[in-house]
Design an enzyme around this catalytic site. Structure first.
Site, short mmCIF file in Angstrom:
data_model
loop_
_atom_site.label_atom_id
_atom_site.label_comp_id
_atom_site.label_asym_id
_atom_site.label_seq_id
_atom_site.Cartn_x
_atom_site.Cartn_y
_atom_site.Cartn_z
N TYR A 34 0.83 -1.20 0.00
CA TYR A 34 0.00 0.00 0.00
C TYR A 34 0.86 1.26 0.00
O TYR A 34 2.09 1.18 0.15
CB TYR A 34 -0.95 0.00 1.20
CG TYR A 34 -0.30 0.30 2.54
CD1 TYR A 34 0.53 -0.61 3.17
CD2 TYR A 34 -0.52 1.52 3.18
CE1 TYR A 34 1.12 -0.33 4.39
CE2 TYR A 34 0.07 1.81 4.41
CZ TYR A 34 0.89 0.88 5.00
OH TYR A 34 1.48 1.16 6.22
N ARG A 53 8.13 4.32 -4.61
CA ARG A 53 8.21 3.34 -3.50
C ARG A 53 7.20 2.21 -3.73
O ARG A 53 7.50 1.05 -3.44
CB ARG A 53 7.97 4.05 -2.17
CG ARG A 53 8.18 3.13 -0.98
CD ARG A 53 8.16 3.90 0.33
NE ARG A 53 6.85 4.46 0.62
CZ ARG A 53 6.59 5.28 1.63
NH1 ARG A 53 7.57 5.64 2.46
NH2 ARG A 53 5.39 5.75 1.83
N ARG A 102 -7.91 -20.73 -0.99
CA ARG A 102 -6.87 -20.14 -0.16
C ARG A 102 -5.61 -21.01 -0.19
O ARG A 102 -5.50 -21.97 0.56
CB ARG A 102 -7.36 -20.01 1.28
CG ARG A 102 -6.35 -19.35 2.21
CD ARG A 102 -6.80 -19.45 3.65
NE ARG A 102 -5.84 -18.83 4.56
CZ ARG A 102 -4.73 -19.40 4.99
NH1 ARG A 102 -4.41 -20.62 4.59
NH2 ARG A 102 -3.92 -18.75 5.81
N HIS A 104 -1.17 -20.90 -0.32
CA HIS A 104 -0.04 -20.00 -0.11
C HIS A 104 0.71 -19.64 -1.39
O HIS A 104 1.08 -18.48 -1.58
CB HIS A 104 0.92 -20.58 0.93
CG HIS A 104 0.40 -20.46 2.33
ND1 HIS A 104 1.20 -20.56 3.44
CD2 HIS A 104 -0.85 -20.26 2.81
CE1 HIS A 104 0.47 -20.42 4.54
NE2 HIS A 104 -0.78 -20.26 4.18
N LYS A 149 6.52 -1.79 1.92
CA LYS A 149 5.32 -1.23 2.55
C LYS A 149 4.18 -2.23 2.40
O LYS A 149 3.27 -2.09 1.57
CB LYS A 149 4.98 0.14 1.94
CG LYS A 149 4.12 0.98 2.89
CD LYS A 149 4.17 2.44 2.51
CE LYS A 149 3.14 3.29 3.22
NZ LYS A 149 3.26 3.34 4.68
N GLU A 181 12.78 2.79 13.90
CA GLU A 181 11.83 3.80 13.43
C GLU A 181 10.63 3.77 14.36
O GLU A 181 10.63 3.06 15.35
CB GLU A 181 11.42 3.54 11.97
CG GLU A 181 10.76 2.20 11.74
CD GLU A 181 10.37 1.94 10.29
OE1 GLU A 181 10.20 2.90 9.51
OE2 GLU A 181 10.20 0.76 9.94
N LEU A 205 11.21 1.48 6.92
CA LEU A 205 10.55 1.94 5.70
C LEU A 205 11.26 3.20 5.21
O LEU A 205 11.49 4.11 6.02
CB LEU A 205 9.08 2.26 5.98
CG LEU A 205 8.30 2.56 4.70
CD1 LEU A 205 7.91 1.26 4.01
CD2 LEU A 205 7.08 3.40 4.98
N1 PMP Z 1 7.86 3.97 8.89
C1 PMP Z 1 6.71 3.27 8.94
C2 PMP Z 1 6.73 1.91 9.56
C3 PMP Z 1 5.52 3.83 8.44
O1 PMP Z 1 4.38 3.12 8.47
C4 PMP Z 1 5.54 5.14 7.91
C5 PMP Z 1 4.28 5.80 7.42
N2 PMP Z 1 3.80 5.26 6.25
C6 PMP Z 1 6.76 5.83 7.86
C7 PMP Z 1 7.90 5.21 8.36
C8 PMP Z 1 6.85 7.21 7.28
O2 PMP Z 1 6.81 7.15 5.87
P1 PMP Z 1 6.28 8.39 5.01
O3 PMP Z 1 7.08 9.57 5.42
O4 PMP Z 1 6.54 7.98 3.61
O5 PMP Z 1 4.84 8.55 5.34
#
Ligand code: PMP
Length: 285
Positions: A34, A53, A102, A104, A149, A181, A205
């Site tokens: 997403y 991304r 369903r 895998h 993501k 993070e 991310l």
């Molecule tokens: N890390 C994670 C785990 C996130 O879910 C997000 C938000 N989507 C971010 C960092 C920040 O990413 P962005 O600045 O692209 O929203």
């Protein structure tokens, strides 16, 4: 307010009535990726970077991209217009589709499911901006491909809920004594006048807001470092910030109830926030 409009596989209709089949692999297996893109006054910020991304996430999980970059921009532009423009968080999701059952393994030749909708952009309140927010530190129990993501967010949700239950805005995730993070944000710390944030690798991310802020800070001559951040180091930092598409750059005032620096947003945060607002004005007008 007009009724929110959603896009599902080529169809437009009310969000509350939008449906995908139970057999969708997103629903059964969290087999999808997403994006969340912020829009201000109806215009998306850094849409290309978000779509880049998305392309990368899709490739890493071996899914095709159902649309070209130009088609995505058209689709999301129409979505924002159908929802009356304004400040929005644009959500899009692509799953591997709905198969006959369903299993895998990846089914062959399955059309993906594409869903997109908008919500009001939940920017921090004036109070959160002025006072900063509290965060907690929790173990990072996620997999080792946090650079994708993926829609599988249970570890993030558990961390977010723990933060909420302690009256905090975010949970910082800790792996081997390093802060990777936030559960839905990237993390920055100011130490001795230098801004430090963990490097882009499989543990985080690659935040679009993170990259933009680094670019703006470097452009303004503020010293920045992309390097691992120890939790102990973060606890004694002068300032801590979190960034995301819906938070912009938000100051952290407390970690686990202990004040960060003076316990208030610091001077470099004010600078970073101003650089960010100035950038928005420049590119969105
Ligand atoms: N890390 C994670 C785990 C996130 O879910 C997000 C938000 N989507 C971010 C960092 C920040 O990413 P962005 O600045 O692209 O929203």
């Amino acid at each position: 307010m007009t009724e929110p409009v959603a896009y599902v596989n080529g169809q437009w209709g009310p969000l509350a009535q939008a449906r995908v089949p139970v057999l969708d692999r997103g629903f059964l297996l969290a087999d999808g990726v997403y994006e969340v893109i912020p829009a201000y006054a109806g215009r998306m910020l850094r849409a290309d970077e978000h779509l880049a991304r998305l392309e990368r996430s899709l490739a890493e999980v071996r899914m095709g991209n159902p649309h070209t970059r130009a088609q995505w921009l058209d689709l999301l532009g129409r979505l924002i217009r159908e929802n009356g423009g304004g400040d929005k968080m644009v959500y899009l999701q692509v799953t591997r589709g709905a198969a006959a059952g369903r299993g895998h393994p990846f089914p062959e030749n399955l059309p993906p499911t594409v869903v997109a909708f908008c919500q009001p952009l939940p920017l921090p309140s004036a109070e959160m901006r002025e006072d900063g927010v509290g965060v907690i530190a929790v173990p990072d129990i996620r997999w080792s491909r946090c650079d994708i993501k993926a829609i599988a967010l249970l570890p993030n949700l558990l961390a977010t809920q723990a933060a909420k239950e302690q009256g905090c805005n975010e949970a910082l995730l800790v792996r081997d004594d390093r802060v990777t993070e936030g559960a839905s944000s990237n993390v920055f710390a100011v130490l001795d006048g230098t801004v430090a944030t963990p490097p882009k690798n499989n543990e985080i991310l690659p935040g679009v807001t993170r990259d933009l802020l680094l670019e703006l800070l470097r452009g303004a001559g503020v010293p920045v470092q992309e390097r691992p951040l120890g939790l102990a180091e973060l606890r004694r930092a002068d300032e801590v910030w979190i960034t995301s598409s819906t938070r912009e750059v938000l100051a952290v005032a407390r970690v686990d109830g202990q004040p960060v620096g003076a316990g208030r947003p610091g001077p470099l945060h004010a600078r970073a926030w101003a650089l960010f607002q100035d950038y928005k004005r420049r590119v969105l007008i």
